[in-house]
Design a protein around this motif. Sequence first.
Motif, mmCIF file in Angstrom:
data_model
loop_
_atom_site.group_PDB
_atom_site.id
_atom_site.type_symbol
_atom_site.label_atom_id
_atom_site.label_comp_id
_atom_site.label_asym_id
_atom_site.label_seq_id
_atom_site.Cartn_x
_atom_site.Cartn_y
_atom_site.Cartn_z
ATOM 1 N N ARG A 53 0.829 -1.212 0.000
ATOM 2 C CA ARG A 53 0.000 0.000 0.000
ATOM 3 C C ARG A 53 0.862 1.261 0.000
ATOM 4 N NH1 ARG A 53 -4.627 -1.479 4.516
ATOM 5 N NH2 ARG A 53 -6.089 -2.571 3.125
ATOM 6 N N ALA B 230 0.684 3.752 -9.395
ATOM 7 C CA ALA B 230 -0.442 4.129 -10.250
ATOM 8 C C ALA B 230 -0.174 5.449 -10.953
ATOM 9 C CB ALA B 230 -1.715 4.212 -9.417
ATOM 10 N N ASP C 227 -2.166 -5.644 -19.105
ATOM 11 C CA ASP C 227 -1.713 -4.363 -19.655
ATOM 12 C C ASP C 227 -1.226 -4.538 -21.081
ATOM 13 O OD1 ASP C 227 -0.259 -2.765 -16.730
ATOM 14 O OD2 ASP C 227 -2.279 -3.412 -17.190
ATOM 15 N N ARG D 191 2.652 -1.155 -12.544
ATOM 16 C CA ARG D 191 2.033 -2.043 -11.564
ATOM 17 C C ARG D 191 3.118 -2.818 -10.823
ATOM 18 N NH1 ARG D 191 -2.363 -5.844 -14.088
ATOM 19 N NH2 ARG D 191 -2.874 -6.230 -11.897
ATOM 20 N N GLY E 261 -0.572 -5.923 -8.350
ATOM 21 C CA GLY E 261 -1.039 -7.093 -9.069
ATOM 22 C C GLY E 261 -0.205 -8.309 -8.715
ATOM 23 N N ALA F 64 1.650 1.911 -3.664
ATOM 24 C CA ALA F 64 0.608 1.719 -4.673
ATOM 25 C C ALA F 64 0.241 3.020 -5.375
ATOM 26 C CB ALA F 64 -0.627 1.096 -4.030
ATOM 27 N N HIS G 32 -6.121 -10.396 -10.338
ATOM 28 C CA HIS G 32 -4.940 -9.567 -10.083
ATOM 29 C C HIS G 32 -3.837 -9.752 -11.128
ATOM 30 C CE1 HIS G 32 -6.606 -9.004 -6.039
ATOM 31 N NE2 HIS G 32 -6.707 -10.325 -5.926
ATOM 32 N N ALA H 4 -5.597 -2.056 -3.589
ATOM 33 C CA ALA H 4 -5.173 -0.758 -4.098
ATOM 34 C C ALA H 4 -4.812 -0.854 -5.575
ATOM 35 C CB ALA H 4 -3.961 -0.257 -3.308
ATOM 36 N N PRO H 5 -5.069 0.208 -6.324
ATOM 37 C CA PRO H 5 -4.597 0.228 -7.712
ATOM 38 C C PRO H 5 -3.072 0.266 -7.744
ATOM 39 C CG PRO H 5 -5.397 2.393 -7.071
ATOM 40 C CD PRO H 5 -5.758 1.456 -5.955
ATOM 41 N N GLY H 6 -2.518 -0.118 -8.856
ATOM 42 C CA GLY H 6 -1.070 -0.133 -8.975
ATOM 43 C C GLY H 6 -0.431 -1.406 -8.479
#
Length: 266
Positions: free
Chosen positions: A117, A124, A265, A129, A157, A120, A182, A153-155
């Motif tokens: 986190r 982003a 992506d 990622r 995986g 993250a 993910h 959280a975004p960013g």
Amino acid sequence: MRYAFSTLGVPGLPVSDVVRLAVAHGYDGVELRAHPEEPVHPGIGARRRASVAAEFAEHGLRVLTVAGYARVADPDDAEPLDALVELAHDLGASYVRVFPGGRGGPDDDGVAVRRLRSVAALAADRGVRVLLETHDSHRTGAAVARVLDRAGAPGLGALWDVMHTWLGGESPAESYAALAPHLGYVQVKDIASAQDTTPLPLGAGVLPLADCLAPLGPDGWLCWEYEKRWYPDAAELPGLLSAGRERLAALLAGAAPSAHPPPLDS
């Protein structure tokens, strides 16, 4: 599907030679091992970063990943995640690879969630990622997904290393089901047995590669991680690259794609 190989298979090789190998053998990109032993790592400056990015772009290749060695579930690990993200951004890479590296304690997941986190938002913002690899303390898809579900959280995986999920006792279907929400991309390899993990040419060992590829959609990336750095007596990777890519293409051609592949992506 696009194909990459990891520079773990050609330890210390200059970037120009890595690029030439990728072009000669029909690969679309490269996973760069980001370690001080290698030509590319977080300690290189802006001019060198720009030069590496330009060389890849000139040949139509992608730096797929900056493969770092941060251990996000280890509270004493000191590798700065932001430096890996900035390196990936400067090289035009889509991903940063990190390991779990937990100690088997009750708060391994919590340590990993907090550390992931913490980077993250930067990831982003930089269009990168951070992928947690199925490895060591969290070698199964279920274990990695558990951390990422909590991080939320975004960013962030997952990187599916098919050897480690297999060694962890998961079937490919179980691993894919856990990781699909993910999934960044899939790292393939082959080995002789659970007791002998010396790298082999793809298809020459025991890993269920066809079953691992079967649920994947037609787009995305496969990366061959051939662990030559840790097994110096293994065959040289350059002579295996074309056959390895052809083997993956053949396996994909015989696999039925998933009706709902995970987002990957471009």
